[in-house]
Motif scaffolding. Sequence first.
Motif, PDB file in Angstrom:
ATOM      1  N   SER A   8      30.964  80.133  63.638  1.00  0.00           N
ATOM      2  CA  SER A   8      30.117  79.203  64.387  1.00  0.00           C
ATOM      3  C   SER A   8      29.001  78.613  63.522  1.00  0.00           C
ATOM      4  N   GLN A   9      28.944  79.002  62.247  1.00  0.00           N
ATOM      5  CA  GLN A   9      27.939  78.488  61.314  1.00  0.00           C
ATOM      6  C   GLN A   9      28.567  77.383  60.456  1.00  0.00           C
ATOM      7  N   PRO A  10      28.298  76.109  60.759  1.00  0.00           N
ATOM      8  CA  PRO A  10      28.945  75.023  60.010  1.00  0.00           C
ATOM      9  C   PRO A  10      28.779  75.118  58.489  1.00  0.00           C
ATOM     10  N   PHE A  11      27.593  75.513  58.020  1.00  0.00           N
ATOM     11  CA  PHE A  11      27.382  75.591  56.576  1.00  0.00           C
ATOM     12  C   PHE A  11      28.243  76.679  55.954  1.00  0.00           C
ATOM     13  N   SER A  12      28.351  77.819  56.626  1.00  0.00           N
ATOM     14  CA  SER A  12      29.195  78.910  56.126  1.00  0.00           C
ATOM     15  C   SER A  12      30.653  78.484  56.065  1.00  0.00           C
ATOM     16  N   VAL A  13      31.096  77.751  57.070  1.00  0.00           N
ATOM     17  CA  VAL A  13      32.478  77.239  57.091  1.00  0.00           C
ATOM     18  C   VAL A  13      32.675  76.261  55.940  1.00  0.00           C
ATOM     19  N   LEU A  14      31.712  75.362  55.735  1.00  0.00           N
ATOM     20  CA  LEU A  14      31.800  74.393  54.645  1.00  0.00           C
ATOM     21  C   LEU A  14      31.964  75.085  53.293  1.00  0.00           C
ATOM     22  N   LEU A  15      31.220  76.172  53.077  1.00  0.00           N
ATOM     23  CA  LEU A  15      31.299  76.885  51.800  1.00  0.00           C
ATOM     24  C   LEU A  15      32.520  77.790  51.691  1.00  0.00           C
ATOM     25  N   GLY A  16      33.125  78.135  52.822  1.00  0.00           N
ATOM     26  CA  GLY A  16      34.295  79.019  52.804  1.00  0.00           C
ATOM     27  C   GLY A  16      33.938  80.496  52.779  1.00  0.00           C
ATOM     28  N   THR A  17      32.813  80.849  53.345  1.00  0.00           N
ATOM     29  CA  THR A  17      32.340  82.232  53.352  1.00  0.00           C
ATOM     30  C   THR A  17      33.245  83.126  54.191  1.00  0.00           C
ATOM     31  N   GLU A  18      33.488  84.330  53.711  1.00  0.00           N
ATOM     32  CA  GLU A  18      34.311  85.319  54.423  1.00  0.00           C
ATOM     33  C   GLU A  18      33.482  86.566  54.702  1.00  0.00           C
TER      34      GLU A  18
END
Length: 134
Positions: free
Chosen positions: A11-21
């Motif tokens: 649900s965190q757009p920035f985390s999704v953009l960076l590809g965080t796991e």
Amino acid sequence: MFEFGKKILESQPFSVLLGTELEVFEAGTANLSLVVREELKQQHGFVHGGVVSYLADNALTYAGGSVLGDSVTSEFKINYLRPAIGDKLVAKASVLSSGSNQAVCQCNVVAIRGDGERMVAVAQGTITKVEQKL
């Protein structure tokens, strides 16, 4: 708990953009990782400090949130130890001390590559429970 943590990350757009796991999310600890891509590097060829800082900040908040519930970072400090060079970064955070409304957490960020892993940054922060939606 782990599945809930994954939903928060998604649900965190920035985390999704960076590809965080999310790799670990248990009471008092959290590990977040990020595959290194060219877009995340600065002009000298290593991962930009802002990316390393983001990863540490988010891992600190996950660790604190694991004992507090819905939380945000009140403050944090980061020390860069060496250039972040590798194929993957992992931020390993844990709670040092917690009360009912805040937790002090620490985080080690390591870069992983073929010859092993090296610590590239350390961070410490205060995580505060969110009492209501902002």
